[in-house]
Design a protein around this motif. Sequence first.
Motif, short mmCIF file in Angstrom:
data_model
loop_
_atom_site.label_atom_id
_atom_site.label_comp_id
_atom_site.label_asym_id
_atom_site.label_seq_id
_atom_site.Cartn_x
_atom_site.Cartn_y
_atom_site.Cartn_z
N ARG A 30 0.83 -1.19 0.00
CA ARG A 30 0.00 0.00 0.00
C ARG A 30 0.88 1.26 0.00
O ARG A 30 0.63 2.20 -0.74
N SER A 31 1.92 1.24 0.84
CA SER A 31 2.83 2.37 0.89
C SER A 31 3.56 2.56 -0.44
O SER A 31 3.75 3.68 -0.91
N HIS A 34 1.29 4.19 -2.90
CA HIS A 34 1.17 5.62 -2.62
C HIS A 34 2.40 6.38 -3.11
O HIS A 34 2.30 7.43 -3.75
N LEU A 35 3.59 5.83 -2.83
CA LEU A 35 4.82 6.47 -3.27
C LEU A 35 4.93 6.50 -4.79
O LEU A 35 5.38 7.49 -5.37
N ARG A 37 2.47 6.67 -6.90
CA ARG A 37 1.57 7.68 -7.43
C ARG A 37 2.11 9.08 -7.22
O ARG A 37 1.96 9.95 -8.08
N LEU A 38 2.76 9.32 -6.08
CA LEU A 38 3.42 10.61 -5.87
C LEU A 38 4.55 10.81 -6.86
O LEU A 38 4.73 11.88 -7.43
N ASN A 48 -3.15 8.81 -10.43
CA ASN A 48 -4.32 7.99 -10.14
C ASN A 48 -4.57 6.94 -11.23
O ASN A 48 -5.65 6.36 -11.30
N THR A 54 -9.85 2.35 -3.12
CA THR A 54 -10.99 2.58 -2.25
C THR A 54 -12.31 2.15 -2.87
O THR A 54 -13.29 1.93 -2.17
N ARG A 274 0.28 18.37 -4.88
CA ARG A 274 -0.49 17.16 -4.59
C ARG A 274 -0.43 16.80 -3.11
O ARG A 274 -1.37 16.27 -2.55
#
Length: 277
Positions: A30-31, A34-35, A37-38, A48, A54, A274
């Motif tokens: 999950r982390s 997230h990284l 996508r950043l 995205n 979600t 962002r």
Amino acid sequence: MSNWHLSSAATRLQSYHTTMELDPSGSARRSSLHLRRLEHGALAFCPNAGAPLTATTWASLEQFLEMEVSALRALLGGRPIWSQSLSEKLHRLCQSGILPLSRRGVEIDAPAAFLRGSHISLEVKDHLFGSLPSGRMHGKDCSRGHYWVYYFETAELALLHLVSHPAFGAGIEPNAEMEADPTSLRVSLAIKDTGRGGGCHVVLMLTWQTLRRGKISEESLPVGPDLAKEADAQRRRAVLCPRLASLPLDQLLHAVLCKDSPVASPQKRVVEQRLQH
């Protein structure tokens, strides 16, 4: 250069299952998502892109996973391998009980768990591909397959883990010694309610045609690399200098956001904006 050729099928599968066992809740994956996508935002990629975690439900899991896998394979120059028709047949096999899904007496006490893996039997092969002459296993062209069964507490967790499964990387790497015809590789998925409320069994199957005789071993399975990691690494190599491209994601983001960073300021502003939302 990628080290695809240094990883055997057994090593990849063992690494994947060990990661799931050590982190069943998917915190690391999950982390990493997230990284990534950043990072994509910093490099002017859509952060995205792919399946929204979600919004993942059991009803939408197969669709979201297919979208994610197809997009990642396309980025890496791979052929489409998802088979909707085989998925439908696999679902019927799971409902019929012909395909064993779990071992008796095994209690599941984790949100994600690997239950079993096996090559497909002749009976399963008949249901998938139709009845063939009894001498089929001795012909030059042989249908082969392997399946893996997992338990996931939620559909979101299933998506997090499954997108990195080695089966989805099949045929990505150039491998002259691979026993499978790369054009014949197909993946399929079936979801079955455990009947106990909450989680579900997820069955992932990889099938192919081989020109070689002999039994299937874990070493000979035509699995491939983690698509997400390889696609992200390829993106970085394409747009960054070698020093930055070799950095882990967390260090790369630090380099992008640091005031003295050599990365262009427009990229830095994208990430900062962002992070504020």
